[in-house]
Design an enzyme around this catalytic site. Structure first.
Site, mmCIF file in Angstrom:
data_model
loop_
_atom_site.group_PDB
_atom_site.id
_atom_site.type_symbol
_atom_site.label_atom_id
_atom_site.label_comp_id
_atom_site.label_asym_id
_atom_site.label_seq_id
_atom_site.Cartn_x
_atom_site.Cartn_y
_atom_site.Cartn_z
ATOM 1 N N ASP A 123 0.846 -1.184 0.000
ATOM 2 C CA ASP A 123 0.000 0.000 0.000
ATOM 3 C C ASP A 123 0.895 1.252 0.000
ATOM 4 O OD1 ASP A 123 -3.053 0.804 0.513
ATOM 5 O OD2 ASP A 123 -1.837 2.062 1.825
ATOM 6 N N ASP A 249 -7.763 -8.277 -4.043
ATOM 7 C CA ASP A 249 -7.652 -6.843 -3.776
ATOM 8 C C ASP A 249 -8.164 -6.054 -4.983
ATOM 9 O OD1 ASP A 249 -7.042 -4.301 -3.009
ATOM 10 O OD2 ASP A 249 -4.876 -4.528 -3.217
ATOM 11 N N HIS A 279 -6.504 -6.966 0.299
ATOM 12 C CA HIS A 279 -5.574 -5.839 0.236
ATOM 13 C C HIS A 279 -4.540 -5.916 1.346
ATOM 14 C CE1 HIS A 279 -4.068 -1.907 -0.772
ATOM 15 N NE2 HIS A 279 -4.254 -1.508 0.478
#
Length: 304
Positions: A123, A249, A279
């Site tokens: 991320d 995700d 995710h």
């Protein structure tokens, strides 16, 4: 603007997180400082691996990977980004910028572990970490990237646009339930509470709300030109570079192709799309991710 500090008792009941606290003072700019928390596990002289979390998580996300990596022979360092986890939290969303986050994380890294290190990033940990790899490639012996990207404008996906809108406008930004929804395996009530712990009130969530707005996913945004420049060096990075993305995700699905096709060190690596993996892949597939870091470090000749 106020620099908020989450009360320590908010973290008293965190499950499966037996790690000692460590602290670093960050120069935020504008005459301000903040206390940054980080984990530091394993022998201090062991090969270091940096674990960078993203939005809106914290180092708790790595609790399942850390023991595996320490047992493999690493010194494991996992910071809480400013605005997250046990680190201090400026309460003004406009104070957070992409460039500032890179600078704050570089300050920590240069002070705590300036030796060449392996990197695992997910991320926003990738948006920051990959920019850092581009700036100082010799400081990174290998990279494992998961559910992340280094955007240079264009048009955001529908999934990301929806997430950005939600983070900006939702009256109550419930962090724990959000983490639960973004994994492919269910979180316990205690784990959900652990992700809520850093944020006693909405005022503490300025960084969490700001991050999605800072992703340079559209032309003309701050960070687009910086990332275009970073790609020139990142593309030439020829040390082992592995992608391990979660197939469940919706936000970053498919983004690994840009990394695989453009980063020199990605050629010939055993890139994998992980099943039953959302995710926040560290929750769903921690063993596979840790093993990917170990194998990539071996391939780099970094881990004995």
């Amino acid at each position: 603007m106020e620099i908020l500090r989450t009360p320590a008792e908010r973290f008293d009941a965190i499950p499966d997180y037996p790690f000692a606290e460590n602290w670093f003072e960050v120069d935020l700019g504008d005459g301000l400082t903040a206390r940054q928390h980080y984990l530091d596990e394993g022998a201090k002289d062991a090969p270091p691996v940096l674990l960078f979390h993203g939005e809106p998580s914290w180092s708790f996300l790595y609790r399942k990977m850390i023991p595996i990596l320490v047992d493999a022979g690493f010194r494991v360092l996992a910071p809480d980004l400013i605005g997250f986890g046990k680190s201090d939290k400026p309460d003004d969303q406009s104070f957070y910028t992409y460039a500032r986050h890179v600078d704050w994380l570089k300050q920590w890294r240069n002070a705590i572990e300036p030796r060449p290190a392996a990197l695992f990033c997910q991320d926003w940990g990738g948006l920051l970490g990959l920019r850092m790899v581009a700036h100082d490639p010799d400081l990174f012996t290998c990279v494992v990237a998961s559910n992340t990207f280094l955007p240079v404008g264009g048009k955001p996906s529908e999934a990301f646009a929806a997430w950005r809108h939600f983070a900006k406008t939702s009256p109550e930004f419930a962090i724990g339930p959000l983490l639960d929804r973004a994994t492919a395996t269910p979180r316990t009530a205690e784990e959900i509470a652990a992700y809520d712990a850093p944020f006693p009130t909405e005022a503490y969530k300025a960084g969490a709300r700001a991050f999605p707005q800072l992703v340079p996913a559209e032309d003309g945004m701050d960070g687009v030109e910086d990332n275009k420049e970073a790609w020139k060096t990142l593309s030439a990075y020829d040390k082992p570079f592995l992608t391990l993305f979660g197939e469940d995700d919706p936000v970053t699905k498919g983004a690994e192709k840009h990394l695989i096709e453009r980063v020199a060190g990605a050629a010939g690596q055993p890139h994998t799309t992980l099943s039953t993996c959302g995710h926040f892949c560290q929750e769903d597939r921690p063993v596979e991710l840790a093993q990917g870091v170990i194998d990539t470090a071996h391939a780099a000749g970094f881990l004995a």
